[in-house]
Design a protein around this motif. Structure first.
Motif, PDB file in Angstrom:
ATOM      1  N   GLY A   1      34.234  37.649  28.840  1.00 44.59           N
ATOM      2  CA  GLY A   1      33.022  37.403  28.088  1.00 44.59           C
ATOM      3  C   GLY A   1      32.915  38.360  26.925  1.00 44.59           C
ATOM      4  N   PHE A   2      31.737  38.975  26.746  1.00 45.02           N
ATOM      5  CA  PHE A   2      31.471  39.826  25.590  1.00 45.02           C
ATOM      6  C   PHE A   2      32.499  40.946  25.453  1.00 45.02           C
ATOM      7  N   ASP A   3      32.840  41.623  26.567  1.00 49.78           N
ATOM      8  CA  ASP A   3      33.788  42.733  26.488  1.00 49.78           C
ATOM      9  C   ASP A   3      35.171  42.262  26.058  1.00 49.78           C
ATOM     10  N   ALA A   4      35.595  41.105  26.535  1.00 50.66           N
ATOM     11  CA  ALA A   4      36.883  40.556  26.112  1.00 50.66           C
ATOM     12  C   ALA A   4      36.854  40.213  24.623  1.00 50.66           C
ATOM     13  N   ILE A   5      35.746  39.668  24.161  1.00 45.75           N
ATOM     14  CA  ILE A   5      35.616  39.311  22.744  1.00 45.75           C
ATOM     15  C   ILE A   5      35.676  40.570  21.878  1.00 45.75           C
ATOM     16  N   CYS A   6      35.031  41.650  22.323  1.00 44.37           N
ATOM     17  CA  CYS A   6      35.081  42.918  21.585  1.00 44.37           C
ATOM     18  C   CYS A   6      36.505  43.472  21.541  1.00 44.37           C
ATOM     19  N   ASN A   7      37.205  43.417  22.668  1.00 43.21           N
ATOM     20  CA  ASN A   7      38.599  43.862  22.693  1.00 43.21           C
ATOM     21  C   ASN A   7      39.449  43.054  21.719  1.00 43.21           C
TER      22      ASN A   7
ATOM     23  N   LEU B   1      26.386  37.847  18.628  1.00 44.73           N
ATOM     24  CA  LEU B   1      26.263  37.495  20.045  1.00 44.73           C
ATOM     25  C   LEU B   1      25.693  36.095  20.236  1.00 44.73           C
ATOM     26  N   ARG B   2      26.366  35.327  21.071  1.00 47.86           N
ATOM     27  CA  ARG B   2      25.851  34.010  21.448  1.00 47.86           C
ATOM     28  C   ARG B   2      26.330  33.685  22.855  1.00 47.86           C
TER      29      ARG B   2
ATOM     30  N   VAL C   1      26.833  35.395  28.498  1.00 48.12           N
ATOM     31  CA  VAL C   1      27.473  36.228  27.478  1.00 48.12           C
ATOM     32  C   VAL C   1      28.529  37.140  28.098  1.00 48.12           C
ATOM     33  N   LEU C   2      28.489  37.329  29.418  1.00 47.33           N
ATOM     34  CA  LEU C   2      29.431  38.242  30.066  1.00 47.33           C
ATOM     35  C   LEU C   2      29.853  37.662  31.408  1.00 47.33           C
TER      36      LEU C   2
ATOM     37  N   ASP D   1      35.753  45.089  46.596  1.00 44.62           N
ATOM     38  CA  ASP D   1      36.529  45.875  47.552  1.00 44.62           C
ATOM     39  C   ASP D   1      37.961  45.329  47.555  1.00 44.62           C
ATOM     40  N   PRO D   2      38.949  46.140  47.142  1.00 44.39           N
ATOM     41  CA  PRO D   2      40.317  45.636  47.064  1.00 44.39           C
ATOM     42  C   PRO D   2      41.018  45.478  48.400  1.00 44.39           C
ATOM     43  N   SER D   3      40.252  45.447  49.472  1.00 39.01           N
ATOM     44  CA  SER D   3      40.865  45.208  50.781  1.00 39.01           C
ATOM     45  C   SER D   3      40.125  44.135  51.575  1.00 39.01           C
ATOM     46  N   ASP D   4      39.229  43.371  50.903  1.00 40.35           N
ATOM     47  CA  ASP D   4      38.452  42.376  51.648  1.00 40.35           C
ATOM     48  C   ASP D   4      38.936  40.943  51.440  1.00 40.35           C
ATOM     49  N   GLY D   5      40.004  40.749  50.652  1.00 42.99           N
ATOM     50  CA  GLY D   5      40.535  39.408  50.433  1.00 42.99           C
ATOM     51  C   GLY D   5      39.670  38.529  49.566  1.00 42.99           C
ATOM     52  N   LEU D   6      38.715  39.124  48.841  1.00 44.70           N
ATOM     53  CA  LEU D   6      37.783  38.356  48.021  1.00 44.70           C
ATOM     54  C   LEU D   6      37.702  38.923  46.610  1.00 44.70           C
ATOM     55  N   LEU D   7      37.255  38.075  45.678  1.00 42.24           N
ATOM     56  CA  LEU D   7      36.974  38.479  44.317  1.00 42.24           C
ATOM     57  C   LEU D   7      35.464  38.506  44.114  1.00 42.24           C
ATOM     58  N   ASP D   8      34.993  39.504  43.368  1.00 45.04           N
ATOM     59  CA  ASP D   8      33.588  39.559  43.001  1.00 45.04           C
ATOM     60  C   ASP D   8      33.426  39.075  41.566  1.00 45.04           C
ATOM     61  N   VAL D   9      32.483  38.176  41.351  1.00 48.63           N
ATOM     62  CA  VAL D   9      32.229  37.629  40.026  1.00 48.63           C
ATOM     63  C   VAL D   9      30.831  38.046  39.600  1.00 48.63           C
ATOM     64  N   VAL D  10      30.739  38.706  38.446  1.00 46.43           N
ATOM     65  CA  VAL D  10      29.449  39.132  37.907  1.00 46.43           C
ATOM     66  C   VAL D  10      29.232  38.420  36.577  1.00 46.43           C
ATOM     67  N   VAL D  11      28.072  37.782  36.447  1.00 44.91           N
ATOM     68  CA  VAL D  11      27.761  36.968  35.273  1.00 44.91           C
ATOM     69  C   VAL D  11      26.480  37.472  34.631  1.00 44.91           C
ATOM     70  N   GLY D  12      26.560  37.806  33.345  1.00 46.37           N
ATOM     71  CA  GLY D  12      25.370  38.111  32.552  1.00 46.37           C
ATOM     72  C   GLY D  12      24.963  36.849  31.812  1.00 46.37           C
ATOM     73  N   GLY D  13      23.852  36.266  32.185  1.00 41.24           N
ATOM     74  CA  GLY D  13      23.493  34.927  31.711  1.00 41.24           C
ATOM     75  C   GLY D  13      22.858  34.882  30.340  1.00 41.24           C
ATOM     76  N   ARG D  14      21.634  34.356  30.261  1.00 40.67           N
ATOM     77  CA  ARG D  14      20.973  34.128  28.965  1.00 40.67           C
ATOM     78  C   ARG D  14      20.394  35.444  28.431  1.00 40.67           C
ATOM     79  N   ILE D  15      21.296  36.324  28.036  1.00 40.26           N
ATOM     80  CA  ILE D  15      20.928  37.682  27.616  1.00 40.26           C
ATOM     81  C   ILE D  15      20.977  37.768  26.093  1.00 40.26           C
ATOM     82  N   ASN D  16      19.915  38.315  25.484  1.00 44.38           N
ATOM     83  CA  ASN D  16      19.929  38.514  24.036  1.00 44.38           C
ATOM     84  C   ASN D  16      20.449  39.911  23.703  1.00 44.38           C
ATOM     85  N   ARG D  17      20.547  40.209  22.414  1.00 46.23           N
ATOM     86  CA  ARG D  17      21.128  41.483  21.983  1.00 46.23           C
ATOM     87  C   ARG D  17      20.364  42.679  22.537  1.00 46.23           C
TER      88      ARG D  17
END
Length: 313
Positions: free
Chosen positions: A162-168, A194-195, A213-214, A234-250
């Motif tokens: 999201g935003f961090d990848a776009i900045c990179n 930002l959009r 946005v993220l 947790d890199p030992s639980d066999g799962l991925l954590d997904v965090v989403v920043g939704g309708r966030i303005n600047r």
């Protein structure tokens, strides 16, 4: 970028097993640990194994050198540098059963710290050498990415989409200024632009349509040198954590961003968290960054692979 000399070091009392291959990036962390490299290699050699410093000058050569070292019978692989150096080494060692260890010597050392290694390079080498002497290792998960064209990449820490990848991506296109200021300027430019983007996610096959946005997909909690973007990962639980920043303005994004270092941003009502074994993610115009390194364009499928990496700790 990476070490340009080859070196074999042997210690008395050689134990069974192939040599310890070492991928080193003397430029990591603005070169502040460059002078430590001989001591780090000596510390590894004290375990009684031959230590071989790999030769590489580009990230692509680094990956090829790691693959070649494993093909030549390396008994372990050690990466001295930051998350980028670790990322290159993971492409060779993931899923092989060959023991691996990171020595944190970069600007961002998130994978090393999140998997329990000391933040001091010499202390980390002491842990690794002790594990080599004892024949001790432990398994942790990795994330495997698959692109629309079938290309595969592995990562250990966090995928930014999201935003961090776009900045990179913007910072990598800029020729000026140099150093961290270039990324700071890229953030300012992208904040002005930002959009929200429309994302489609399938979490273990369950569809989610959202504007955001993220988006971050974590095997470990942190990225960017200690930002706890996926604080419960947790890199030992066999799962991925997904965090989403939704309708966030600047303004809201600027307020939330500092809270990422403590992981408290996930309490904000516009931030949502999910957990899944497989994440299928798509959006237009996004190139992902994994472990801080430019990776695959969306759409991608990310799968948690339990025990994909054997750590020397």
């Amino acid at each position: 970028m990476l070490a340009v000399t080859a070196d074999d070091r042997r210690a008395p009392g050689l134990v069974a097993g192939g040599p310890v291959a070492v991928l080193a990036n003397p430029a990591a962390g603005s070169g502040r640990h460059r002078g430590l490299l001989p001591r780090l290699l000596d510390g590894l050699a004290a375990a009684g194994r031959p230590v071989r410093l790999l030769t590489a000058t580009t990230p692509g050569e680094a990956e090829m050198a790691c693959h070649a070292a494993l093909a030549d019978g390396a008994g372990a692989l050690v990466a001295i540098g930051g998350d980028g150096t670790v990322h290159r080494a993971l492409q060779a060692v993931a899923g092989t059963g060959v023991p691996f260890a990171p020595v944190p010597a970069g600007t961002g050392n998130d994978f090393a710290v999140d998997t329990g290694f000391p933040s001091d390079p010499l202390a980390a080498v002491a842990v690794i050498a002790d594990a080599l002497r004892a024949g001790r290792s432990s398994l942790v998960d990795l994330a495997r990415m698959t692109g629309a064209d079938g290309a595969e990449r592995w990562y250990g820490a966090v995928l930014a989409a999201g935003f961090d990848a776009i900045c990179n991506e913007r910072a990598n296109r800029m020729r000026w200024p140099r150093g961290p200021r270039r990324y700071d300027l890229a953030i300012l430019v992208e904040l002005a632009r930002l959009r929200r983007r429309r994302y489609t996610m399938l979490l273990d096959g369950v569809p989610h349509e959202l504007d955001a946005v993220l988006v971050a997909v974590g095997n470990c909690p942190t990225y960017g040198g200690g930002m706890r973007i996926c604080p419960d990962a947790d890199p030992s639980d066999g799962l991925l954590d997904v965090v989403v920043g939704g309708r966030i303005n600047r303004r809201t994004l600027i307020r939330i961003k500092p809270r990422i270092y403590q992981g408290t941003h996930v309490r904000h009502p516009l931030v949502r968290s999910y957990r899944a074994r497989t994440v299928e993610l798509s959006a237009e115009g996004i190139t992902t960054y994994a472990d801080g390194e430019r990776s695959l364009d969306l759409p991608v499928t990310i799968t948690a692979v339990p025990g994909a990496l054997r750590l020397l700790r």
